[in-house]
Design a protein around this motif. Structure first.
Motif, PDB file in Angstrom:
ATOM      1  N   ILE A 158       0.844  -1.198   0.000  1.00 46.94           N
ATOM      2  CA  ILE A 158       0.000   0.000   0.000  1.00 46.94           C
ATOM      3  C   ILE A 158       0.876   1.242   0.000  1.00 46.94           C
ATOM      4  O   ILE A 158       1.772   1.392   0.833  1.00 46.94           O
ATOM      5  CB  ILE A 158      -0.923  -0.018   1.221  1.00 46.94           C
ATOM      6  N   CYS A 159       0.617   2.122  -0.948  1.00 47.98           N
ATOM      7  CA  CYS A 159       1.391   3.363  -1.056  1.00 47.98           C
ATOM      8  C   CYS A 159       1.024   4.277   0.105  1.00 47.98           C
ATOM      9  O   CYS A 159      -0.153   4.440   0.414  1.00 47.98           O
ATOM     10  CB  CYS A 159       1.078   4.031  -2.381  1.00 47.98           C
ATOM     11  N   ILE A 160       2.041   4.887   0.762  1.00 43.72           N
ATOM     12  CA  ILE A 160       1.731   5.710   1.926  1.00 43.72           C
ATOM     13  C   ILE A 160       1.143   7.044   1.511  1.00 43.72           C
ATOM     14  O   ILE A 160       0.569   7.744   2.327  1.00 43.72           O
ATOM     15  CB  ILE A 160       2.966   5.966   2.819  1.00 43.72           C
ATOM     16  N   SER A 161       1.280   7.402   0.237  1.00 44.60           N
ATOM     17  CA  SER A 161       0.781   8.709  -0.191  1.00 44.60           C
ATOM     18  C   SER A 161      -0.643   8.613  -0.724  1.00 44.60           C
ATOM     19  O   SER A 161      -1.488   9.427  -0.393  1.00 44.60           O
ATOM     20  CB  SER A 161       1.731   9.274  -1.227  1.00 44.60           C
ATOM     21  N   CYS A 162      -0.935   7.597  -1.566  1.00 45.63           N
ATOM     22  CA  CYS A 162      -2.269   7.544  -2.192  1.00 45.63           C
ATOM     23  C   CYS A 162      -3.082   6.339  -1.758  1.00 45.63           C
ATOM     24  O   CYS A 162      -4.218   6.177  -2.198  1.00 45.63           O
ATOM     25  CB  CYS A 162      -2.137   7.571  -3.704  1.00 45.63           C
ATOM     26  N   ARG A 163      -2.509   5.476  -0.882  1.00 48.74           N
ATOM     27  CA  ARG A 163      -3.225   4.297  -0.353  1.00 48.74           C
ATOM     28  C   ARG A 163      -3.669   3.323  -1.439  1.00 48.74           C
ATOM     29  O   ARG A 163      -4.670   2.640  -1.281  1.00 48.74           O
ATOM     30  CB  ARG A 163      -4.454   4.713   0.459  1.00 48.74           C
ATOM     31  N   ILE A 188       5.962   3.261  -1.332  1.00 51.32           N
ATOM     32  CA  ILE A 188       5.459   4.425  -2.067  1.00 51.32           C
ATOM     33  C   ILE A 188       5.451   4.069  -3.544  1.00 51.32           C
ATOM     34  O   ILE A 188       6.362   3.384  -4.030  1.00 51.32           O
ATOM     35  CB  ILE A 188       6.327   5.668  -1.759  1.00 51.32           C
ATOM     36  N   CYS A 189       4.386   4.482  -4.245  1.00 53.31           N
ATOM     37  CA  CYS A 189       4.314   4.107  -5.660  1.00 53.31           C
ATOM     38  C   CYS A 189       5.178   5.062  -6.487  1.00 53.31           C
ATOM     39  O   CYS A 189       5.553   6.136  -6.023  1.00 53.31           O
ATOM     40  CB  CYS A 189       2.883   4.081  -6.151  1.00 53.31           C
ATOM     41  N   LYS A 190       5.483   4.621  -7.711  1.00 49.05           N
ATOM     42  CA  LYS A 190       6.457   5.349  -8.515  1.00 49.05           C
ATOM     43  C   LYS A 190       5.938   6.743  -8.860  1.00 49.05           C
ATOM     44  O   LYS A 190       6.677   7.721  -8.811  1.00 49.05           O
ATOM     45  CB  LYS A 190       6.741   4.553  -9.793  1.00 49.05           C
ATOM     46  N   LEU A 191       4.636   6.797  -9.164  1.00 47.81           N
ATOM     47  CA  LEU A 191       4.044   8.073  -9.574  1.00 47.81           C
ATOM     48  C   LEU A 191       4.152   9.102  -8.457  1.00 47.81           C
ATOM     49  O   LEU A 191       4.593  10.242  -8.681  1.00 47.81           O
ATOM     50  CB  LEU A 191       2.581   7.833  -9.926  1.00 47.81           C
ATOM     51  N   CYS A 192       3.778   8.672  -7.233  1.00 48.13           N
ATOM     52  CA  CYS A 192       3.828   9.593  -6.096  1.00 48.13           C
ATOM     53  C   CYS A 192       5.264  10.023  -5.826  1.00 48.13           C
ATOM     54  O   CYS A 192       5.533  11.198  -5.613  1.00 48.13           O
ATOM     55  CB  CYS A 192       3.269   8.938  -4.849  1.00 48.13           C
ATOM     56  N   SER A 193       6.183   9.057  -5.831  1.00 44.35           N
ATOM     57  CA  SER A 193       7.559   9.394  -5.459  1.00 44.35           C
ATOM     58  C   SER A 193       8.194  10.329  -6.479  1.00 44.35           C
ATOM     59  O   SER A 193       8.925  11.255  -6.127  1.00 44.35           O
ATOM     60  CB  SER A 193       8.379   8.127  -5.261  1.00 44.35           C
ATOM     61  N   SER A 203      -1.279  14.052  -7.731  1.00 46.08           N
ATOM     62  CA  SER A 203      -2.700  14.374  -7.900  1.00 46.08           C
ATOM     63  C   SER A 203      -3.601  13.396  -7.162  1.00 46.08           C
ATOM     64  O   SER A 203      -4.690  13.743  -6.761  1.00 46.08           O
ATOM     65  CB  SER A 203      -3.038  14.386  -9.379  1.00 46.08           C
ATOM     66  N   ARG A 204      -3.133  12.143  -6.966  1.00 49.38           N
ATOM     67  CA  ARG A 204      -4.016  11.186  -6.300  1.00 49.38           C
ATOM     68  C   ARG A 204      -3.646  10.939  -4.837  1.00 49.38           C
ATOM     69  O   ARG A 204      -4.085   9.958  -4.254  1.00 49.38           O
ATOM     70  CB  ARG A 204      -4.019   9.879  -7.076  1.00 49.38           C
ATOM     71  N   ALA A 205      -2.835  11.834  -4.272  1.00 48.60           N
ATOM     72  CA  ALA A 205      -2.470  11.671  -2.862  1.00 48.60           C
ATOM     73  C   ALA A 205      -3.685  11.932  -1.977  1.00 48.60           C
ATOM     74  O   ALA A 205      -4.583  12.683  -2.331  1.00 48.60           O
ATOM     75  CB  ALA A 205      -1.357  12.627  -2.504  1.00 48.60           C
TER      76      ALA A 205
HETATM   77 ZN   LIG Z   1       1.019   6.525  -4.480  1.00 48.66          ZN
END
Ligand SMILES: [Zn+2]
Length: 335
Positions: A158-163, A188-193, A203-205
């Motif tokens: 689970i990504c800590i930024s966008c879940r 953390i997912c690649k997009l968020c990082s 945008s999806r955080a």
């Molecule tokens: Zn993410």
């Protein structure tokens, strides 16, 4: 100053040209570091944490290293388990304890699923062994093993930024290290990082105003039919099992078939026709039909009119679509 520089240059030259000097110097330096490691606790802890973080990083990012590490540790544990009877007993005892402690509803259902899967696999392997010749069996087992390898991990990361829950082998997720606490695993997912590295808001955080607000307790305690009563739109769709036969219909994957109808419902009418509640625990038997003139009943359940009204009051306060409901008629409903 000049003399210092000259000495430095001289030593550097000597280091490059004179092999004996170089070896001596290197051994001296390594001995010095070893000494420091043994005597200086702060230095030792620093080195230990650094190497720990390095190994963790390697474990999470390098899949070859990870599989090797897992295989090695598995081998060690199984060797211990087979050779030492006390360890074997302890392991069995611990597993039994864990099993009895974690006998929750979720676990029970997952255990049921596991047993079902085992039964099916057993059935199929027996049938396959009758059918196939030896050379085919090898191929079958290889494919089965490969399949098991792939399905071993689910979307558990689970990504800590966008879940977002993601698979690890998709390479969309990477480990995130908070250097204050290295024990806890975070992802953390690649997009968020990538976005965060550019100092932009992903945008999806969740913090980008995407947080879902808490469901009020008045809405939480409604049952299925009570929820139907106060919903502004009632969706009707045909749900079918996508797989057949092998898995019992309750656990099978579902899909919709045919058109989906969204029927608007007149909530105000429905609620005003409900009988006045005598006390808070009064229940009414209610049937839901797709149309009033149809004989067939879609759903039948006991409902509590008081709960329905409380939920509606909350909704008129917080939901814009419910604000149209006349305050007057609602005021008449409240006891
Ligand atoms: Zn993410």
């Amino acid at each position: 100053m000049q003399q210092k520089e000259r000495i430095k240059k001289h030593i550097l030259l000597k280091h490059h040209k004179n092999t004996k000097f170089r070896v001596e110097n290197n051994t001296h330096a390594s001995r010095h570091i070893l000494n420091k490691y043994h005597n200086d606790t702060i230095f030792r802890n620093e080195i230990k944490t650094r190497s720990k973080i390095d190994i963790l990083n390697k474990y999470h990012n390098n899949s070859d290293f990870r599989t090797q590490y897992k295989a090695r540790s598995k081998q060690q544990v199984s060797k211990k388990y087979k050779s030492d009877p006390t360890i074997r007993l302890k392991t069995i005892e611990r597993a039994m304890n864990w099993y009895h402690k974690n006998n929750t509803l979720m676990r029970q259902s997952s255990r049921r699923l596991y047993k079902q899967r085992r039964r099916i696999l057993k059935k199929y392997t027996v049938r396959q062994s009758h059918k196939c010749a030896d050379k085919h069996r090898n191929l079958h087992m290889n494919n089965l093993n490969r399949f098991r390898q792939i399905i071993r991990e689910g979307p558990d990361y689970i990504c800590i930024s966008c879940r977002l829950a993601l698979f690890r082998n998709q390479e969309h997720i990477q480990s995130y290290f908070n250097y204050s606490s290295t024990i806890e695993k975070k992802w953390i997912c690649k997009l968020c990082s990538d976005k965060i590295k550019k100092r932009q808001m992903p945008s999806r955080a969740i913090v980008n105003k995407l947080k879902v607000c808490e469901v009020p307790s008045e809405l939480k305690k409604l049952n299925n039919l009570e929820k139907h009563l106060i919903a502004l739109r009632l969706p009707f769709m045909k749900i079918v099992n996508l797989t057949s036969g092998k898995v019992s219909s309750r656990f099978a994957q579902k899909g919709t078939k045919g058109p989906l109808h969204c029927v608007p419902s007149d909530v105000q009418d429905t609620v005003t026709t409900l009988p006045r509640a005598v006390d808070k625990s009064m229940m009414v038997r209610l049937q839901l039909k797709r149309r009033l003139k149809y004989k067939a009943v879609w759903e039948e359940q006991l409902i509590n009119p008081n709960n329905v009204r409380d939920a509606l009051f909350i909704l008129t306060k917080m939901h814009p679509a419910y604000k149209k409901l006349l305050a007057q008629s609602l005021a008449g409903l409240k006891m």
